[in-house]
Structures are given as structure tokens and as C-alpha cells.
Design an enzyme around this catalytic site. Structure first.
Site, PDB file in Angstrom:
ATOM      1  N   THR A   1       0.906  -1.141   0.000  1.00 47.91           N
ATOM      2  CA  THR A   1       0.000   0.000   0.000  1.00 47.91           C
ATOM      3  C   THR A   1       0.944   1.189   0.000  1.00 47.91           C
ATOM      4  O   THR A   1       1.492   1.553   1.034  1.00 47.91           O
ATOM      5  CB  THR A   1      -0.937  -0.024   1.222  1.00 47.91           C
ATOM      6  N   PRO A   2       1.205   1.757  -1.180  1.00 42.71           N
ATOM      7  CA  PRO A   2       2.395   2.596  -1.411  1.00 42.71           C
ATOM      8  C   PRO A   2       2.317   4.029  -0.878  1.00 42.71           C
ATOM      9  O   PRO A   2       2.263   5.001  -1.638  1.00 42.71           O
ATOM     10  CB  PRO A   2       2.522   2.579  -2.928  1.00 42.71           C
ATOM     11  N   CYS A   3       2.374   4.160   0.438  1.00 42.02           N
ATOM     12  CA  CYS A   3       2.368   5.492   1.042  1.00 42.02           C
ATOM     13  C   CYS A   3       3.611   6.294   0.641  1.00 42.02           C
ATOM     14  O   CYS A   3       3.595   7.527   0.726  1.00 42.02           O
ATOM     15  CB  CYS A   3       2.237   5.399   2.554  1.00 42.02           C
ATOM     16  N   HIS A   4       4.648   5.621   0.167  1.00 43.03           N
ATOM     17  CA  HIS A   4       5.847   6.348  -0.280  1.00 43.03           C
ATOM     18  C   HIS A   4       5.567   7.194  -1.518  1.00 43.03           C
ATOM     19  O   HIS A   4       6.334   8.091  -1.838  1.00 43.03           O
ATOM     20  CB  HIS A   4       7.005   5.374  -0.550  1.00 43.03           C
TER      21      HIS A   4
END
Length: 171
Positions: free
Chosen positions: A141-144
């Protein structure tokens, strides 16, 4: 969703990646319940919603997730799209925001403001930022891929050098 009382066993694997050690915790169905650029399994398990927690034991691999992570770092930037995750939270917006976050494409980061808009609540920039901060399934879950309004990195639980490496990899 599996009931942890039926099978509380979680498996974890620590993988070496260009961004540093990545620990992945999966449940009985091999869906990712926690992931982060750390070797501290206890820290990751503490991020998992209490209804999905269990004892974590080491594994040589965590099923197809291992292959997908290797493919991602080998250049298939969409490989992680197929990985199933299990994330629970008490708030409806947080759950929705995590689903929306998974739709942010590699190489196309968005600002917190844009992320709030994508999640359907343009005024909820702080709630969007909180969804990033509370995300237990980093990378998948690409919060970056969420940045400050001025395009700077902002915060990242696993450190700004890791966030920069991931964004450069996806650029």
C-alpha cells in the site's frame, strides 16, 4: 476474512532489497498483513489490527509475495499490484484511503492534497496524511508515493532515504 482465533499463526520473511531489509508478515492465506523496511518483526506485528494479529514465525519465503517483491525490484513496477493485503482499521475513511492508495501508480506520485481528493474528501488532507502514517503494509500500500504539496518527501516511517530510493526506482 480469516478469523485469527481459528489460525493465529503469521509467517514472516526478511528480504534483502536495494532499499534495505524488508520484513513481510503474512496471514494464513498469504495476504500481507504488515510490511516495512526493518528487521524488527515485533514492531511490524504491533501495527497489525488486533483482530488480525497472531504469533509470527520465520519462513524461508511467504508464498507468491516473495516472487512479486523480487520482480518489483528487478524492474516490474506493477508486480506488487497483484499482492493481496489484509488491512483493518476502525475508521471507514482510513480503509477507503488505503484502497485508493493502492491505485497510485509507480512513477506518478501525488501530493497529500491530491490524495485527499482521490479519496473523495478534498478537505481531509490531515486524514489523508494520517492514512499514510498509519499504513501497516508499506510498499504494497504505497504510502511512499504521497508527497508534500511542494513535492518534497515529507515523512516516512522507514526513513526518507528509503522513500527516496523507492521513488527513484519507480521513476
Amino acid at each position: 476474512m480469516p478469523n485469527p482465533q481459528e489460525d493465529p499463526m503469521l509467517k514472516y520473511q526478511i528480504m534483502t532489497t536495494p532499499a534495505g531489509p524488508l520484513t513481510i508478515v503474512v496471514g494464513p492465506t498469504s495476504a500481507v498483513r504488515a510490511a516495512g523496511f526493518t528487521t524488527d518483526v515485533g514492531e511490524l506485528v504491533s501495527l497489525i489490527h488486533p483482530r488480525l494479529r497472531g504469533e509470527a514465525v520465520p519462513a524461508d519465503d511467504v508464498g507468491p509475495v516473495t516472487y512479486q517483491v523480487r520482480s518489483y525490484f528487478d524492474g516490474d513496477l506493477t508486480a506488487l499490484d497483484e499482492v493481496e493485503v489484509e488491512q483493518l482499521t476502525e475508521g471507514a475513511f482510513m480503509s477507503h484511503a488505503w484502497r485508493v492508495m493502492r491505485e497510485i501508480k509507480p512513477g506518478s506520485p501525488v501530493t497529500y492534497t491530491q490524495f485527499a481528493e482521490l479519496a473523495g474528501r478534498p478537505a481531509a488532507v490531515r486524514a489523508a496524511a494520517a492514512a499514510c502514517a498509519r499504513n501497516p503494509v508499506a510498499l504494497f500500500t504505497p504510502c511512499h508515493r504521497v508527497l508534500r504539496l511542494d513535492g518534497s518527501l515529507g515523512g516516512y516511517r522507514w526513513g526518507l532515504p528509503v522513500k527516496r530510493q523507492l521513488l527513484d526506482h519507480e521513476a
